[in-house]
Design a protein around this motif. Structure first.
Motif, mmCIF file in Angstrom:
data_model
loop_
_atom_site.group_PDB
_atom_site.id
_atom_site.type_symbol
_atom_site.label_atom_id
_atom_site.label_comp_id
_atom_site.label_asym_id
_atom_site.label_seq_id
_atom_site.Cartn_x
_atom_site.Cartn_y
_atom_site.Cartn_z
ATOM 1 N N GLY A 40 0.821 -1.208 0.000
ATOM 2 C CA GLY A 40 0.000 0.000 0.000
ATOM 3 C C GLY A 40 0.849 1.249 0.000
ATOM 4 O O GLY A 40 0.571 2.214 -0.712
ATOM 5 N N LYS A 41 1.929 1.220 0.789
ATOM 6 C CA LYS A 41 2.807 2.392 0.824
ATOM 7 C C LYS A 41 3.472 2.577 -0.528
ATOM 8 O O LYS A 41 3.619 3.688 -1.026
ATOM 9 C CB LYS A 41 3.895 2.201 1.885
ATOM 10 C CG LYS A 41 3.378 2.325 3.278
ATOM 11 C CD LYS A 41 4.514 2.531 4.267
ATOM 12 C CE LYS A 41 4.030 2.167 5.667
ATOM 13 N NZ LYS A 41 5.004 1.383 6.410
ATOM 14 N N VAL A 42 3.884 1.467 -1.119
ATOM 15 C CA VAL A 42 4.528 1.538 -2.431
ATOM 16 C C VAL A 42 3.576 2.138 -3.459
ATOM 17 O O VAL A 42 3.966 2.951 -4.292
ATOM 18 C CB VAL A 42 4.982 0.128 -2.868
ATOM 19 C CG1 VAL A 42 5.325 0.100 -4.343
ATOM 20 C CG2 VAL A 42 6.169 -0.313 -2.041
ATOM 21 N N LEU A 43 2.313 1.756 -3.378
ATOM 22 C CA LEU A 43 1.338 2.267 -4.332
ATOM 23 C C LEU A 43 0.826 3.644 -3.940
ATOM 24 O O LEU A 43 0.080 4.256 -4.683
ATOM 25 C CB LEU A 43 0.153 1.302 -4.448
ATOM 26 C CG LEU A 43 0.423 -0.043 -5.128
ATOM 27 C CD1 LEU A 43 -0.765 -0.962 -4.951
ATOM 28 C CD2 LEU A 43 0.701 0.164 -6.602
ATOM 29 N N GLY A 44 1.229 4.112 -2.755
ATOM 30 C CA GLY A 44 0.784 5.432 -2.324
ATOM 31 C C GLY A 44 -0.689 5.466 -1.957
ATOM 32 O O GLY A 44 -1.379 6.457 -2.190
ATOM 33 N N LEU A 45 -1.178 4.374 -1.375
ATOM 34 C CA LEU A 45 -2.597 4.316 -1.060
ATOM 35 C C LEU A 45 -2.930 5.030 0.236
ATOM 36 O O LEU A 45 -2.128 5.080 1.148
ATOM 37 C CB LEU A 45 -3.040 2.859 -0.919
ATOM 38 C CG LEU A 45 -3.156 2.047 -2.206
ATOM 39 C CD1 LEU A 45 -3.706 0.684 -1.880
ATOM 40 C CD2 LEU A 45 -4.071 2.742 -3.176
ATOM 41 N N SER A 46 -4.141 5.534 0.296
ATOM 42 C CA SER A 46 -4.594 6.152 1.535
ATOM 43 C C SER A 46 -4.907 5.067 2.550
ATOM 44 O O SER A 46 -5.068 3.899 2.208
ATOM 45 C CB SER A 46 -5.868 6.949 1.258
ATOM 46 O OG SER A 46 -6.911 6.031 0.919
ATOM 47 N N ALA A 81 -8.115 3.193 1.703
ATOM 48 C CA ALA A 81 -7.979 2.191 0.646
ATOM 49 C C ALA A 81 -7.248 0.961 1.169
ATOM 50 O O ALA A 81 -7.579 -0.175 0.822
ATOM 51 C CB ALA A 81 -7.242 2.807 -0.535
ATOM 52 N N LEU A 82 -6.264 1.190 2.021
ATOM 53 C CA LEU A 82 -5.523 0.077 2.612
ATOM 54 C C LEU A 82 -6.454 -0.820 3.417
ATOM 55 O O LEU A 82 -6.385 -2.031 3.374
ATOM 56 C CB LEU A 82 -4.452 0.616 3.564
ATOM 57 C CG LEU A 82 -3.040 0.670 3.020
ATOM 58 C CD1 LEU A 82 -2.118 1.296 4.044
ATOM 59 C CD2 LEU A 82 -2.548 -0.722 2.690
ATOM 60 N N HIS A 83 -7.313 -0.161 4.164
ATOM 61 C CA HIS A 83 -8.264 -0.897 4.998
ATOM 62 C C HIS A 83 -9.171 -1.736 4.121
ATOM 63 O O HIS A 83 -9.420 -2.916 4.397
ATOM 64 C CB HIS A 83 -9.072 0.108 5.816
ATOM 65 C CG HIS A 83 -10.023 -0.546 6.752
ATOM 66 N ND1 HIS A 83 -9.607 -1.172 7.919
ATOM 67 C CD2 HIS A 83 -11.357 -0.717 6.702
ATOM 68 C CE1 HIS A 83 -10.665 -1.666 8.542
ATOM 69 N NE2 HIS A 83 -11.738 -1.409 7.829
ATOM 70 N N GLN A 84 -9.639 -1.114 3.048
ATOM 71 C CA GLN A 84 -10.491 -1.827 2.095
ATOM 72 C C GLN A 84 -9.793 -3.056 1.545
ATOM 73 O O GLN A 84 -10.361 -4.134 1.443
ATOM 74 C CB GLN A 84 -10.775 -0.856 0.949
ATOM 75 C CG GLN A 84 -12.155 -0.941 0.379
ATOM 76 C CD GLN A 84 -12.244 -0.021 -0.830
ATOM 77 O OE1 GLN A 84 -11.599 1.029 -0.882
ATOM 78 N NE2 GLN A 84 -13.004 -0.429 -1.811
ATOM 79 N N ALA A 85 -8.543 -2.864 1.194
ATOM 80 C CA ALA A 85 -7.778 -3.967 0.619
ATOM 81 C C ALA A 85 -7.601 -5.082 1.630
ATOM 82 O O ALA A 85 -7.700 -6.263 1.297
ATOM 83 C CB ALA A 85 -6.425 -3.460 0.141
ATOM 84 N N ALA A 86 -7.375 -4.702 2.871
ATOM 85 C CA ALA A 86 -7.194 -5.724 3.901
ATOM 86 C C ALA A 86 -8.457 -6.566 4.046
ATOM 87 O O ALA A 86 -8.392 -7.772 4.260
ATOM 88 C CB ALA A 86 -6.835 -5.066 5.239
ATOM 89 N N GLU A 87 -9.596 -5.902 3.916
ATOM 90 C CA GLU A 87 -10.867 -6.627 3.986
ATOM 91 C C GLU A 87 -10.963 -7.631 2.860
ATOM 92 O O GLU A 87 -11.359 -8.777 3.053
ATOM 93 C CB GLU A 87 -12.050 -5.655 3.877
ATOM 94 C CG GLU A 87 -12.160 -4.670 5.013
ATOM 95 C CD GLU A 87 -12.511 -5.337 6.322
ATOM 96 O OE1 GLU A 87 -11.824 -5.065 7.320
ATOM 97 O OE2 GLU A 87 -13.438 -6.164 6.342
ATOM 98 N N VAL A 88 -10.613 -7.176 1.653
ATOM 99 C CA VAL A 88 -10.682 -8.070 0.502
ATOM 100 C C VAL A 88 -9.770 -9.280 0.710
ATOM 101 O O VAL A 88 -10.147 -10.418 0.448
ATOM 102 C CB VAL A 88 -10.267 -7.322 -0.786
ATOM 103 C CG1 VAL A 88 -10.171 -8.281 -1.954
ATOM 104 C CG2 VAL A 88 -11.259 -6.222 -1.092
ATOM 105 N N ALA A 104 -7.156 -1.767 -13.781
ATOM 106 C CA ALA A 104 -7.485 -2.097 -12.396
ATOM 107 C C ALA A 104 -7.333 -0.868 -11.520
ATOM 108 O O ALA A 104 -6.509 -0.011 -11.785
ATOM 109 C CB ALA A 104 -6.552 -3.201 -11.918
ATOM 110 N N ASN A 105 -8.119 -0.827 -10.446
ATOM 111 C CA ASN A 105 -7.904 0.274 -9.502
ATOM 112 C C ASN A 105 -6.835 -0.137 -8.494
ATOM 113 O O ASN A 105 -6.409 -1.288 -8.457
ATOM 114 C CB ASN A 105 -9.205 0.679 -8.801
ATOM 115 C CG ASN A 105 -9.747 -0.436 -7.927
ATOM 116 O OD1 ASN A 105 -9.013 -1.107 -7.204
ATOM 117 N ND2 ASN A 105 -11.040 -0.648 -7.985
#
Lengths: 1013, 84
Positions: free
Chosen positions: A428-434, A437-444, A459-460
């Protein structure tokens, strides 16, 4: 179509640089028709054993090598031609690794001298000395460098390396290198400096590079490669790039043909154990065993002698006498030093191991079969792991280093790997995510769905993140020290495999992990630390001090009905292996009454049997609710002792033999493969073999397939029966201690944390329920550790946050001179840091000198010079509020990690009773199926992967524990509450089970503080 | 003087079976490619808008030096720089 062989290829063992697993690379190479493949990771051969196996299985020739980093930031590609080359490579890599700080290996050019035989050197990528000089238009330097390498390696063994990645200067560089080759009488060869198997993997490499340099993709700039050409290419793809120099491609085949080295070592590599004059290893082993018989058996039978003779013959034939002596020596040393220890693993199958004191149980008494330890078929190294007291394990390791010295003893490494969920933060840090968004990704990622291949263009960011996280799941991230796997060799280590300095002082680690070492036949001995052994050792000392007699736990016969009654009652908190909630739920149904029952208990509640759907059937059969049946009569012999259910590794072996005609060696290989990580292809091969063998035995295919599925589910973790046996010894010993010396038992547990399933906070609750008081830290009476005082527990200074050994010493020294008279006296004489004194006050240590609030205020007024000592405190300052009882309790909890006063739930009891909310002691009498409400402090929250979304929470109140079962839908509704609130009220249905086990099937949850209304 | 276009400017290119440019057609005029002076590929910024291109620096028979590139995702050709 002419062939091409890739001779410069990085796997993910080029840490945070290579982006493909060895499996991918080998598979792709085979698809491309390569007859061979070289793996050349940076300054390492981490992947060599696995690569060797994969390549051989795929029918291609594995070429070993590495890309070395030389001083001046130059690269050199080295390929192994033969055994001498391998030894030289190992030495060079070791030198490079030991030369510089961890992760920055670097070799001095001079070190190459005299270490080049058997190696083929390629001049390297753009960072090779020659290429770099040419890029700088420095022909003279290029010429000098190439000449030097030619001298070092010889003209047949130094080749100029041509790479063409369609970078602007590549065409010219290739031409210059060819000219140089011609002027020096050297040959050239093409490579593609591969860093991933497929073009699309470039994105993974980019992410890894960013993680390595701790930058985002936007910031990375020139750190990333300019294009995506660094994948495994075919002859056809490379041919246009090297059109003027076709030999560059065909020469790869010539070089590949020269490289042949088989990575396989063996038992002859163990050091020769010194034996008394006139006795060889076998004879000495026999002498030791014979001498031990009378020590272990009061009435030795003929059977014992016969078994001993048989085992010694097999051991001798397998060339293992030496190995046993080496292990015996380590155990003997530990015993002589008073260090508690015992073997685990399959060693317990061996009478020899028992006689030598390596194993704690008699194999004959527990039906443990020697053949499971040592099969006559060679190629499978034996497995002896030793558990020692955790607090003294270092002494044992040091002994091995001292005895065999640092050139002949080292530790196996571990690869710390990326896990998809924790990797998502880095990605997430590498992609510069907020953060959102990181939280969302963790859920997925939690949903664990396999992501299809994505098109990064469409892709988003969250999709990209989850894709990459799943790709790099399992990739090695850095290497660490394996927990105690030690390698001892006869020849110097550096000739066998490279070593690196470990982060721990004076420790040296080899570049292979335990799987790798197993694959190549290098024998290691696991020297592990077990905190329960430390606790048992401490308890033994305390009992000896109390009673004047050593309790001789090693002499216990496993048949005390009091001990079994306690266990069967579910009173197992603190007892080794049987204290988890899962265990506590099953044991009262199972009611263990024998040592074998203990073995079954600890083998049953594990992912393997749970996933294989063994637990419920076993229980039903044991309780007589279901007939004992077998999927096929051929299974009866193996599975009768466990009522038709597969519980042990030995049974896997026997099922394979009895049902599908496997030899014991093949069965052993099957078992090992089932237990490994990346083995799907091999498992499939075994499946076919299994089905064929079963068919030959007249077993219907559906049944054979079903049985194999059960075996597969087992691969995740199955206990060896022998392992269950060694562990059951500790179960019994710890249970015996709890039964007869509970105060000492709890003190020993409290002093050896972290260990076990329960936190100290819950353990003291159990102690109290056993009628043992838990007295707070006391400035006059407490010691550095917890102690038994008048049959109760006195907390030690070790439980006050921030107190280290130095502080305790200071306090005890001052106290020895004269008892402390007041706060002022204490501060002036110990000069402990204020934060620590505050913590002592809040913990109640100075209650004799006045109310805590007043003492804290007085401390603030005191002027004294603090001793300059390192404080080990976290950064949250202790606030000084008005200390109501609840507050005092909370603060005390914060400082001690537990409460010595009343349980926090007692604060709420009056209100709860008025509201009809029940306490733990009231549940047993509720009728099954009634709707009730309960309340308590959350002490356990589990959601095992086998539970399909169910969550299990245990609440604690002042009298005991309450088990909650939460269905997935209910969990979803109350997720935030269940994850954040420590005090809960739960409403649901009472469920009573066999053996007095009670659960609440939850419908609604609320926070306790909210439930006032 | 050279003209450098900061944004892609579509251009027509005839290439051979190896996708090497043979003819550049610009403003109605055909310029046969004499030599390919340099050729390189980039693959960048996949996380933003992927730039995957193969560049060619060619000398035409008509006496010009031209840098063109092919977008490897679409196959379309674009003009980067035209040297007079």
């Amino acid at each position: 179509m002419p062939d091409y062989v890739e001779l410069h290829c990085h796997s993910y063992y080029s840490l945070l640089d290579g982006a493909s697993a060895l499996e991918e690379l080998v598979t792709r190479a085979v698809e491309l028709g390569m007859p061979a493949l070289a793996i050349t990771d940076h300054n390492a051969v981490y992947g060599a054993p696995r690569f060797s196996q994969l390549a051989k299985a795929a029918g291609i020739n594995p070429i070993f090598g590495a890309e070395l980093s030389l001083t001046g930031n130059h690269h050199l590609t080295l390929l192994v031609e033969n055994e001498q080359g391998w030894q030289n490579l190992c030495q060079l890599i070791s030198l490079a690794q030991h030369n510089a700080p961890k992760g920055q290996a670097e070799l001095n050019l001079a070190a190459l001298s005299g270490r080049t035989e058997g190696l083929i050197a390629l001049s390297g990528c753009r960072q090779g000395e020659v290429a770099q000089a040419l890029l700088n238009n420095d022909e003279a330097v290029a010429l000098a460098a190439a000449t030097h390498y030619r001298t070092l390696f010889g003209p047949d063994n130094f080749w100029l390396e041509l790479q063409h990645h369609l970078l602007p200067e590549d065409e010219r560089l290739v031409g210059d290198l060819v000219d140089l080759a011609s002027s020096l009488g050297l040959s050239y060869v093409a490579t593609n400096n591969v860093h991933y198997a497929h073009r699309a993997d470039k994105l993974v490499q980019d992410v890894l590079i960013c993680i390595r340099h701790l930058v985002s993709l936007d910031e990375a700039g020139p750190l990333l490669r300019d294009n995506s050409e660094y994948y495994l290419k075919s002859y056809r793809q490379l041919q246009p790039l090297f059109r003027p120099y076709p030999e560059a491609l065909t020469n790869t085949l010539h070089l590949a043909e020269r490289c042949h080295f088989d990575l396989a070592f063996g038992l002859q590599d163990l050091p020769q154990f010194p034996t008394p004059p006139g006795l060889d290893a076998r004879a000495y082993l026999q002498q030791l065993c014979q001498g031990a018989i009378s020590h272990r058996y009061s009435h030795p039978s003929d059977r014992i002698q016969a078994q001993l003779d048989h085992e010694l013959a097999v051991i001798d034939q397998a060339g293992l006498a030496n190995y046993f002596l080496i292990v015996w020596d380590i155990v003997r040393y530990a015993q002589a030093q008073g260090i508690l220890g015992q073997g685990r693993g399959s060693a317990a199958n061996s009478l020899v191991a028992y006689l030598l004191g390596i194993s704690p149980i008699d194999p004959l008494a527990h039906d443990l079969v020697f053949e499971r330890f040592l099969s006559k078929e060679r190629g499978v190294p034996p497995d002896i792991d030793l558990d020692f007291q955790a607090d003294r394990r270092e002494e044992v390791i040091q002994y091995v280093y001292d005895r065999y010295d640092h050139d002949h003893a080292a530790m196996a490494c571990t690869f710390v790997t990326f896990r998809a969920r924790s990797a998502s933060r880095d990605i997430g840090k590498v992609l510069g995510l907020s953060a959102m968004a990181l939280h969302q990704a963790a859920e997925v990622l939690r949903e664990k769905e396999a992501n299809p291949v994505i098109d990064p263009g469409n892709a988003n960011a969250v999709e990209i993140l989850t894709y990459v996280a799943q790709q790099i799941h399992g990739f090695p991230r850095h290497i660490g020290l394996h927990n105690g796997g030690m390698l001892v060799t006869r020849s110097p280590l550096s000739r066998r495999l490279p070593t690196e300095p470990a982060t721990m002082d004076r420790r040296v680690v080899v570049q292979w992990d335990k799987d790798g070492l197993d694959d190549v036949g290098l024998i290691k001995i696991d020297i592990l630390g077990l905190r329960m052994l430390s606790a048992i050792a401490e308890a033994t000392e305390l009992i000896t001090a109390l009673t004047g007699q050593d309790p001789r736990l090693d002499r216990l016969t496993f048949d005390d009905p009091n001990v079994f009654a306690m266990i069967a009652d579910g009173d197992t908190m603190g007892v080794f292996q049987v204290e988890s909630r899962a265990q506590a739920q099953v044991i009262p149904k199972l009611k263990p009454a024998t040592f074998t029952d203990l073995m079954i208990t600890i083998s049953l509640i594990r992912p393997g049997p749970i996933q294989g759907n063994m637990v419920q059937p076993y229980l039903r059969r044991r309780l007589g609710l279901e007939a004992v049946t077998y999927l096929h009569p051929r299974l009866e012999d193996a599975l009768a002792p466990t009522l038709g259910v597969i519980l042990w590794q030995e049974q896997v072996l026997q099922v394979a033999t009895d049902l599908a005609g496997f030899s014991s060696g093949q069965g052993e290989l099957l078992r090992r493969t089932l237990g490994r990580k990346h083995s799907t292809t091999e498992i499939e091969l075994f499946r076919s073999q299994f089905l064929r063998g079963a068919h030959a035995n007249g077993v219907p295919e559906t049944i054979a397939a079903a049985v194999f599925e059960q075996l597969k589910a087992f691969g995740s973790y199955a206990f060896a029966k022998s392992h269950a046996g060694s562990f059951a010894v500790l179960v019994y010993q710890s249970a015996w201690l709890k039964c007869y010396y509970p105060a000492i038992f709890f003190v020993a547990l409290l002093n050896n944390q972290p260990m076990g399933f329960w936190s100290p906070a819950v353990l003291v609750g159990d102690a109290r329920r056993h009628g043992i008081a838990v007295w707070p830290v006391d400035i006059e009476r407490s010691q550095g550790k917890c102690t038994v005082e008048e049959g109760n527990i006195r907390l030690g200074f070790n439980y006050v946050t921030g107190f280290g050994e130095a502080h305790i010493d200071l306090l005890e020294q001052a106290r020895q001179v004269k008892p402390f008279a007041s706060l002022k006296d204490f501060c002036r004489r110990t000069r402990l840091p204020r934060r620590l004194v505050e913590n002592l006050i809040v913990a109640g240590a100075m209650d004799a000198w006045g109310p805590r609030r007043k003492l804290l205020w007085a401390l603030g007024q005191l002027d004294y010079r603090e001793a300059a000592l390192d404080l080990d405190l976290p950064d949250n300052g202790v606030e000084l509020p008005s200390l109501s009882q609840a507050e005092a309790m909370r603060l005390e909890y914060g400082v001690l990690g537990l409460s010595t006063g009343e349980h926090i739930m007692s604060q709420y009891r009056t209100r709860l009773t008025a509201q009809g909310i029940l306490g733990s002691w009231e549940l047993e009498s509720q009728p099954n199926g009634r709707q009730v409400q309960v309340a308590g402090l959350v002490v356990v929250h589990q959601s095992p992967p086998t539970a399909r979304g169910f969550h299990f929470i245990t609440l604690e109140d002042e009298a005991g524990l309450i088990d909650l079962i939460i269905r997935p839908q209910v969990y979803e509704r109350y997720r935030r509450l269940l994850r954040n609130e420590p005090l809960l009220v739960a409403a649901g249905t009472i469920q009573h089970h066999q053996g007095g086990v009670t659960n609440l099937l939850v419908k609604h949850v609320m926070s306790l503080s909210r439930s006032k209304d | 003087m050279t003209r450098l276009w900061r944004r892609e400017l579509p251009i027509t290119v005839e290439d051979d079976e190896l996708m090497t440019p043979q003819v550049v057609i610009w403003r109605g005029q055909r310029h046969r490619v004499e030599t390919v002076a340099k050729r390189w590929r980039v693959d960048k910024q996949w996380w933003l808008l992927r730039i995957w291109r193969e560049y060619f620096k060619v000398a035409t028979q008509t006496g010009y030096l031209v840098i063109i590139y092919r977008d490897l995702q679409t196959g379309d050709w674009y003009l980067q720089r035209w040297y007079d």
